[in-house]
Motif scaffolding. Structure first.
Motif, PDB file in Angstrom:
ATOM      1  N   GLY A  50     -10.224  -1.424 -27.945  1.00  0.00           N
ATOM      2  CA  GLY A  50     -10.270  -0.418 -26.888  1.00  0.00           C
ATOM      3  C   GLY A  50     -11.654   0.185 -26.714  1.00  0.00           C
ATOM      4  O   GLY A  50     -12.567   0.005 -27.521  1.00  0.00           O
ATOM      5  N   GLY A  51     -11.800   0.935 -25.639  1.00  0.00           N
ATOM      6  CA  GLY A  51     -13.062   1.603 -25.333  1.00  0.00           C
ATOM      7  C   GLY A  51     -12.793   2.804 -24.445  1.00  0.00           C
ATOM      8  O   GLY A  51     -11.686   3.330 -24.401  1.00  0.00           O
ATOM      9  N   GLY A  52     -13.810   3.225 -23.723  1.00  0.00           N
ATOM     10  CA  GLY A  52     -13.689   4.410 -22.897  1.00  0.00           C
ATOM     11  C   GLY A  52     -13.069   4.121 -21.542  1.00  0.00           C
ATOM     12  O   GLY A  52     -13.402   3.130 -20.891  1.00  0.00           O
TER      13      GLY A  52
ATOM     14  N   ASP B 286     -10.758  14.046 -17.500  1.00  0.00           N
ATOM     15  CA  ASP B 286     -11.687  13.259 -18.312  1.00  0.00           C
ATOM     16  C   ASP B 286     -11.060  11.902 -18.634  1.00  0.00           C
ATOM     17  O   ASP B 286      -9.835  11.761 -18.686  1.00  0.00           O
ATOM     18  CB  ASP B 286     -11.995  13.973 -19.625  1.00  0.00           C
ATOM     19  CG  ASP B 286     -12.762  15.273 -19.433  1.00  0.00           C
ATOM     20  OD1 ASP B 286     -13.375  15.456 -18.369  1.00  0.00           O
ATOM     21  OD2 ASP B 286     -12.745  16.106 -20.375  1.00  0.00           O
ATOM     22  N   GLY B 287     -11.909  10.909 -18.871  1.00  0.00           N
ATOM     23  CA  GLY B 287     -11.409   9.623 -19.316  1.00  0.00           C
ATOM     24  C   GLY B 287     -10.930   9.673 -20.755  1.00  0.00           C
ATOM     25  O   GLY B 287     -11.452  10.441 -21.573  1.00  0.00           O
ATOM     26  N   SER B 288      -9.943   8.864 -21.086  1.00  0.00           N
ATOM     27  CA  SER B 288      -9.421   8.824 -22.449  1.00  0.00           C
ATOM     28  C   SER B 288     -10.372   8.059 -23.367  1.00  0.00           C
ATOM     29  O   SER B 288     -11.076   7.142 -22.939  1.00  0.00           O
ATOM     30  CB  SER B 288      -8.040   8.157 -22.474  1.00  0.00           C
ATOM     31  OG  SER B 288      -7.107   8.905 -21.724  1.00  0.00           O
ATOM     32  N   ASP B 289     -10.377   8.432 -24.639  1.00  0.00           N
ATOM     33  CA  ASP B 289     -11.207   7.777 -25.643  1.00  0.00           C
ATOM     34  C   ASP B 289     -10.455   6.605 -26.264  1.00  0.00           C
ATOM     35  O   ASP B 289      -9.257   6.698 -26.545  1.00  0.00           O
ATOM     36  CB  ASP B 289     -11.563   8.747 -26.774  1.00  0.00           C
ATOM     37  CG  ASP B 289     -12.360   9.952 -26.321  1.00  0.00           C
ATOM     38  OD1 ASP B 289     -13.025   9.862 -25.283  1.00  0.00           O
ATOM     39  OD2 ASP B 289     -12.303  10.990 -27.027  1.00  0.00           O
ATOM     40  N   GLY B 290     -11.162   5.513 -26.497  1.00  0.00           N
ATOM     41  CA  GLY B 290     -10.673   4.447 -27.366  1.00  0.00           C
ATOM     42  C   GLY B 290      -9.353   3.823 -26.971  1.00  0.00           C
ATOM     43  O   GLY B 290      -8.484   3.636 -27.825  1.00  0.00           O
ATOM     44  N   ILE B 291      -9.187   3.494 -25.702  1.00  0.00           N
ATOM     45  CA  ILE B 291      -7.937   2.864 -25.266  1.00  0.00           C
ATOM     46  C   ILE B 291      -8.247   1.565 -24.542  1.00  0.00           C
ATOM     47  O   ILE B 291      -9.378   1.291 -24.143  1.00  0.00           O
ATOM     48  CB  ILE B 291      -7.104   3.787 -24.351  1.00  0.00           C
ATOM     49  CG1 ILE B 291      -7.854   4.051 -23.022  1.00  0.00           C
ATOM     50  CG2 ILE B 291      -6.786   5.090 -25.045  1.00  0.00           C
ATOM     51  CD1 ILE B 291      -6.963   4.673 -21.972  1.00  0.00           C
ATOM     52  N   GLN B 292      -7.224   0.755 -24.341  1.00  0.00           N
ATOM     53  CA  GLN B 292      -7.350  -0.433 -23.511  1.00  0.00           C
ATOM     54  C   GLN B 292      -7.323  -0.006 -22.047  1.00  0.00           C
ATOM     55  O   GLN B 292      -6.545   0.870 -21.664  1.00  0.00           O
ATOM     56  CB  GLN B 292      -6.206  -1.406 -23.783  1.00  0.00           C
ATOM     57  CG  GLN B 292      -6.083  -1.848 -25.223  1.00  0.00           C
ATOM     58  CD  GLN B 292      -7.168  -2.817 -25.664  1.00  0.00           C
ATOM     59  OE1 GLN B 292      -8.037  -3.194 -24.886  1.00  0.00           O
ATOM     60  NE2 GLN B 292      -7.127  -3.215 -26.915  1.00  0.00           N
ATOM     61  N   VAL B 293      -8.173  -0.598 -21.250  1.00  0.00           N
ATOM     62  CA  VAL B 293      -8.228  -0.261 -19.829  1.00  0.00           C
ATOM     63  C   VAL B 293      -8.144  -1.543 -19.004  1.00  0.00           C
ATOM     64  O   VAL B 293      -8.369  -2.645 -19.491  1.00  0.00           O
ATOM     65  CB  VAL B 293      -9.523   0.504 -19.474  1.00  0.00           C
ATOM     66  CG1 VAL B 293      -9.653   1.770 -20.297  1.00  0.00           C
ATOM     67  CG2 VAL B 293     -10.762  -0.377 -19.671  1.00  0.00           C
ATOM     68  N   GLY B 294      -7.812  -1.381 -17.738  1.00  0.00           N
ATOM     69  CA  GLY B 294      -7.838  -2.507 -16.821  1.00  0.00           C
ATOM     70  C   GLY B 294      -6.745  -3.508 -17.093  1.00  0.00           C
ATOM     71  O   GLY B 294      -5.559  -3.168 -17.155  1.00  0.00           O
ATOM     72  N   MET B 295      -7.121  -4.752 -17.299  1.00  0.00           N
ATOM     73  CA  MET B 295      -6.173  -5.856 -17.287  1.00  0.00           C
ATOM     74  C   MET B 295      -5.474  -6.099 -18.617  1.00  0.00           C
ATOM     75  O   MET B 295      -4.736  -7.069 -18.761  1.00  0.00           O
ATOM     76  CB  MET B 295      -6.885  -7.128 -16.833  1.00  0.00           C
ATOM     77  CG  MET B 295      -7.457  -7.034 -15.424  1.00  0.00           C
ATOM     78  SD  MET B 295      -6.234  -6.509 -14.209  1.00  0.00           S
ATOM     79  CE  MET B 295      -5.116  -7.887 -14.262  1.00  0.00           C
TER      80      MET B 295
END
Length: 529
Positions: free
Chosen positions: A380-382, A390-399
């Motif tokens: 995961g990332g930002g 605010d954006g979440s920390d350390g999660i999977q994003v997108g696809m």
């Protein structure tokens, strides 16, 4: 409502179908042996009508689900019969990339096929030139692993031992593969059982409900698209090389909104490349569908109706519609992320309140393996900030939507030790709303192995939005040495692999000077890691 189905009954059937898909996923996850499926949950399940239309899906992996209809269509062309189960992974015949094995089972009522149960799972190895079947330097699909067109694995209710043995003879860790394949069959069987239960409850009205559920979603999405301003919206972004060269590879998109229809055209995108970041058209469509669901109402029931108002086209032989034998394993995991980014960017003018700043834009694929074991992880990332959060920390994003492998499970299953796993403070872009922070993950190998990395956003940062700062770029290090975004290396026992994942972009101008994070802005003191 046709055949006496009122709105309440329709909602009951819709939730029952969604429940079938979710229960299939539970069976697959509980029955799988590999940590990649049992812990990370890198798998997806869905139910389809007899004509191949998606009816319901579990909320699993976006890149799997939007592409799965092509797999069902490919199986339907092979004249499936009662008692069959088809397996496939060929990206040019309904698949996405070779590690994703898809199973499709016809569901029969009487002597007639009334539905299909489908599951897709990322198997930790399917052969090829490197453990994990994700070699950074692959130049054609033959180097990536065993390629399976739609093939009867089960015929008349009996497993074809010759086919199963053929598959297992071409993969590493065959006992693990056998167990995971068995879990997929069990998931599909459960889907068939539950559809049979619904037929017993609703009778022939169930098929009318299939049509009504799809029509409901289509009307909802058409209304959402119609509420967006008509126009032509364009965007461009790049991939950071193809695993063979570091040259940027452009992706261009034009989104045209006309009334209640949306056309997404990738003309202008680079031609297919020598490396493995080529993305089959089914993957490109999946990324587009994901973005459309994000900028419309995400509560619309996910089925074929959500996709019908959207057309997707790309030139044959391009990066997002390659021709065989192009290598594609990175296209599924990395190019899909960039496609989502560029479509979001194009729709930013049409739906500014619904489009976030860019998230980390990569799955940070890490494979560590040998003939004896294969560990695969996406890290995961930002997340990008929105206008309201605010954006979440350390999660999977997108696809991707996987979980992480818990440290305890990882260390119990593999000759690996996690030396660091932490939030990468300061890596999110500054803004009125800050971007989420990336992660740091350091792993020490206790045996010699092959390390493969397929990553992005190591050179070009995730972009902020509406004056927000960019997120920090990521880094890959092996024993402290910074290595390319895409690389495969043989390493010795004692080696430490460190992944620093990108932060998300900020949204809106920050207080004071508007300055986004750079590669050095985050806390990246990793010593020898």
């Amino acid at each position: 409502m046709s055949d006496g189905l009122d709105a309440i009954e329709l909602e009951i059937v819709r939730t029952q179908l969604a429940g079938v898909a979710e229960e299939m996923g539970d069976v697959l996850i509980r029955g799988a042996y590999s940590p990649n499926i049992a812990e990370r949950r890198d798998c997806s399940t869905a139910i389809f009508a007899a004509d191949g239309r998606l009816l319901a899906q579990a909320e699993h992996i976006p890149v799997h689900l939007g592409a799965m209809p092509d797999a069902v269509d490919a199986v339907r062309k092979r004249d499936p019969e009662p008692g069959d189960v088809f397996v496939l992974n060929d990206p040019y015949t309904g698949g996405t990339h070779l590690p994703d094995l898809t199973m499709v089972s016809p569901v029969v009522h009487g002597e007639r096929i009334v539905a299909y149960a489908a599951s897709r799972a990322h198997h930790a190895d399917v052969g090829g030139m490197a453990p994990g079947s994700m070699p950074a330097g692959a130049r054609d699909i033959f180097q990536e692993g065993l390629r399976i067109p739609p093939t009867r694995l089960v015929a008349g209710g009996e497993v074809r031992q010759d086919i199963e043995e053929l598959v297992l003879a071409n993969v590493r860790n065959p006992a693990e593969r056998r167990a995971d394949l068995r879990a997929q069959r069990a998931a599909n069987d459960r889907g068939g059982e539950r559809i049979a239960d619904l037929l017993a409850e609703h009778g022939e009205r169930l098929r009318s409900a299939f049509d009504a559920v799809i029509e409901y979603s289509r009307e909802r999405v058409e209304g959402e698209i119609a509420a967006l301003p008509d126009g032509r919206y364009e965007a461009r972004d790049v991939l950071e090389g193809d695993g063979i060269t570091d040259a940027d590879v452009p992706i261009e998109v034009t989104v045209t909104i006309d009334g209640d229809a949306m056309d997404v055209d990738f003309a202008g995108t680079a031609e297919q490349v020598a490396g493995n970041v080529n993305a089959p058209l089914s993957v490109a469509k999946s990324a587009v569908y994901f973005v459309v669901r994000c900028v419309t109402d995400p509560d619309v029931p996910p089925n074929q109706g959500c996709y019908d108002p959207v057309t997707v086209s790309a030139p044959k032989g391009s990066l997002v519609n390659p021709e065989p034998p192009a290598a594609v394993v990175g296209g599924n995991v990395e190019t899909s992320q960039r496609i989502a980014d560029v479509v979001f960017a194009a729709l930013g003018e049409a739906a500014p309140e619904r489009v976030p700043a860019a998230g980390q834009g990569t799955m940070n694929n890490l494979v560590i393996g040998s003939p004896a074991f294969t560990y695969y992880e996406t890290i995961g990332g930002g997340a990008g900030a929105t206008a309201t959060a605010d954006g979440s920390d350390g999660i999977q994003v997108g696809m991707t939507n996987t979980e992480n492998t818990p440290i305890e499970a990882l260390e119990a299953a593999f000759p690996l030790r996690v030396e660091a796993y932490a939030i990468r403070r300061g890596s999110g872009g500054e803004g009125e709303r800050d971007g989420g922070a990336g992660l740091r993950r350091s792993i020490r190998l206790e045996a010699e192995a092959t390390v493969s990395l397929l990553t992005e956003r190591r050179r070009h940062p995730p972009a902020g939005r509406a004056g927000g700062g960019d997120g920090a770029t990521g880094q890959n290090r092996i024993d402290g040495e910074r290595v390319p975004a895409k690389t495969t290396r043989e390493v010795a026992a004692g080696t430490v692999v460190t992944i620093l994942t990108p932060g998300g972009g900020g949204h809106g101008p920050p207080d004071g000077d508007a300055a986004g994070n750079t590669d050095s802005a985050a806390s990246d003191d990793v010593g020898n890691g």
